[in-house]
Design a protein around this motif. Structure first.
Motif, PDB file in Angstrom:
ATOM      1  N   THR A 123      37.891  14.802 -37.867  1.00 54.54           N
ATOM      2  CA  THR A 123      36.765  14.254 -37.107  1.00 54.54           C
ATOM      3  C   THR A 123      36.413  15.112 -35.893  1.00 54.54           C
ATOM      4  OG1 THR A 123      38.293  12.811 -35.906  1.00 54.54           O
ATOM      5  CG2 THR A 123      37.173  11.881 -37.847  1.00 54.54           C
ATOM      6  N   GLU A 124      37.369  15.922 -35.419  1.00 52.96           N
ATOM      7  CA  GLU A 124      37.089  16.807 -34.275  1.00 52.96           C
ATOM      8  C   GLU A 124      36.362  18.076 -34.710  1.00 52.96           C
ATOM      9  OE1 GLU A 124      40.687  16.521 -34.949  1.00 52.96           O
ATOM     10  OE2 GLU A 124      40.710  14.530 -34.087  1.00 52.96           O
ATOM     11  N   ARG A 125      36.216  18.280 -36.005  1.00 52.47           N
ATOM     12  CA  ARG A 125      35.555  19.462 -36.581  1.00 52.47           C
ATOM     13  C   ARG A 125      36.225  20.767 -36.150  1.00 52.47           C
ATOM     14  NH1 ARG A 125      33.787  16.885 -40.494  1.00 52.47           N
ATOM     15  NH2 ARG A 125      32.058  15.502 -40.159  1.00 52.47           N
ATOM     16  N   VAL A 126      37.549  20.767 -36.203  1.00 52.55           N
ATOM     17  CA  VAL A 126      38.322  21.959 -35.870  1.00 52.55           C
ATOM     18  C   VAL A 126      38.275  22.904 -37.066  1.00 52.55           C
ATOM     19  CG1 VAL A 126      40.626  22.821 -35.300  1.00 52.55           C
ATOM     20  CG2 VAL A 126      39.849  20.631 -34.381  1.00 52.55           C
ATOM     21  N   GLN A 127      38.032  24.186 -36.806  1.00 49.66           N
ATOM     22  CA  GLN A 127      38.027  25.167 -37.891  1.00 49.66           C
ATOM     23  C   GLN A 127      39.466  25.517 -38.245  1.00 49.66           C
ATOM     24  OE1 GLN A 127      35.622  28.485 -36.750  1.00 49.66           O
ATOM     25  NE2 GLN A 127      33.719  27.350 -37.005  1.00 49.66           N
ATOM     26  N   ARG A 128      39.796  25.361 -39.511  1.00 52.08           N
ATOM     27  CA  ARG A 128      41.161  25.617 -39.985  1.00 52.08           C
ATOM     28  C   ARG A 128      41.123  26.691 -41.065  1.00 52.08           C
ATOM     29  NH1 ARG A 128      42.256  19.248 -40.590  1.00 52.08           N
ATOM     30  NH2 ARG A 128      42.439  18.770 -38.383  1.00 52.08           N
ATOM     31  N   PHE A 129      40.882  27.909 -40.642  1.00 52.01           N
ATOM     32  CA  PHE A 129      40.817  29.021 -41.581  1.00 52.01           C
ATOM     33  C   PHE A 129      42.148  29.739 -41.724  1.00 52.01           C
ATOM     34  CE2 PHE A 129      36.332  28.939 -40.014  1.00 52.01           C
ATOM     35  CZ  PHE A 129      35.800  28.408 -41.172  1.00 52.01           C
ATOM     36  N   ARG A 130      43.031  29.515 -40.776  1.00 51.05           N
ATOM     37  CA  ARG A 130      44.335  30.167 -40.816  1.00 51.05           C
ATOM     38  C   ARG A 130      45.384  29.231 -40.235  1.00 51.05           C
ATOM     39  NH1 ARG A 130      45.361  32.465 -35.719  1.00 51.05           N
ATOM     40  NH2 ARG A 130      46.769  34.035 -36.517  1.00 51.05           N
ATOM     41  N   GLN A 131      46.613  29.531 -40.547  1.00 51.21           N
ATOM     42  CA  GLN A 131      47.703  28.710 -40.038  1.00 51.21           C
ATOM     43  C   GLN A 131      47.893  28.968 -38.548  1.00 51.21           C
ATOM     44  OE1 GLN A 131      51.231  29.293 -42.352  1.00 51.21           O
ATOM     45  NE2 GLN A 131      50.257  28.691 -44.254  1.00 51.21           N
ATOM     46  N   PRO A 132      48.350  27.956 -37.825  1.00 55.82           N
ATOM     47  CA  PRO A 132      48.585  28.167 -36.392  1.00 55.82           C
ATOM     48  C   PRO A 132      49.729  29.150 -36.157  1.00 55.82           C
ATOM     49  CG  PRO A 132      49.293  25.978 -37.069  1.00 55.82           C
ATOM     50  CD  PRO A 132      48.640  26.602 -38.247  1.00 55.82           C
ATOM     51  N   ASP A 133      49.680  29.809 -35.026  1.00 59.21           N
ATOM     52  CA  ASP A 133      50.742  30.751 -34.675  1.00 59.21           C
ATOM     53  C   ASP A 133      52.043  29.997 -34.433  1.00 59.21           C
ATOM     54  OD1 ASP A 133      48.995  32.905 -34.788  1.00 59.21           O
ATOM     55  OD2 ASP A 133      48.416  32.672 -32.679  1.00 59.21           O
ATOM     56  N   LEU A 134      53.140  30.649 -34.759  1.00 61.59           N
ATOM     57  CA  LEU A 134      54.452  30.071 -34.475  1.00 61.59           C
ATOM     58  C   LEU A 134      54.762  30.269 -32.997  1.00 61.59           C
ATOM     59  CD1 LEU A 134      56.428  31.324 -37.578  1.00 61.59           C
ATOM     60  CD2 LEU A 134      55.675  29.000 -37.112  1.00 61.59           C
ATOM     61  N   THR A 135      55.347  29.251 -32.397  1.00 64.77           N
ATOM     62  CA  THR A 135      55.684  29.371 -30.969  1.00 64.77           C
ATOM     63  C   THR A 135      57.171  29.431 -30.774  1.00 64.77           C
ATOM     64  OG1 THR A 135      55.605  26.973 -30.753  1.00 64.77           O
ATOM     65  CG2 THR A 135      53.623  28.217 -30.170  1.00 64.77           C
TER      66      THR A 135
END
Length: 157
Positions: free
Chosen positions: A145-157
């Protein structure tokens, strides 16, 4: 294993290279006979037993969360890699021990990743055993619902 490989090779030659049937020094004119003690397994049958997921009762919570972050990223299908890795990055750090165990059972207890994908996207009805608060949270995450673009995995922290 080697016996099965040789038998498979003989059958393949007999089926796919008919011009060699009966020629001198090559495969025979008759198909190779299957050994009597070999059993052909139908993997699509409903009676195929699924292996149980091994429980890790003494695994510390932080180690379990690290393992789940990795397993959320490496699912074997890009759709779930993106959905579960972004879900884990957003929510997993705040899960308590019970919620973490439920998420662990969800992603590791199901034998088919397509089931998780179809349940999360509401294509199929989620079975009662997996219809938990974590699945509901995952379904909300998938709605995006926030319309976040998810084209790649998040970086590891």
């Amino acid at each position: 294993m080697l016996r099965q490989l040789n038998l498979t090779r003989e059958i393949s030659r007999w089926i796919f290279m008919p011009w060699q049937r009966g020629a001198a020094g090559t495969a025979s004119a008759e198909p190779p006979a299957l050994p009597i003690n070999d059993v052909i397994v139908d993997y699509d049958g409903p009676d195929l037993p699924l292996p149980e997921y091994p429980q890790r009762p003494n695994e510390p919570l932080e180690i379990r969360k690290q393992r789940l972050v990795y397993q959320s990223r490496k699912r074997g299908m890009l759709e779930n890699d993106l959905l579960l890795s972004t879900f884990a990055a957003k929510y997993l750090k705040n899960f308590n021990e019970e919620q973490t165990a439920i998420y662990d059972q969800l992603i590791n207890g199901v034998s088919n990743d397509w089931d998780i994908y179809y349940w999360a996207t509401d294509v199929k009805t989620t079975p009662a055993e997996y219809n938990t608060e974590i699945m509901q949270l995952l379904k909300e995450h998938v709605k995006n619902t926030e319309r976040v673009q998810r084209f790649r995995q998040p970086d590891l922290t």
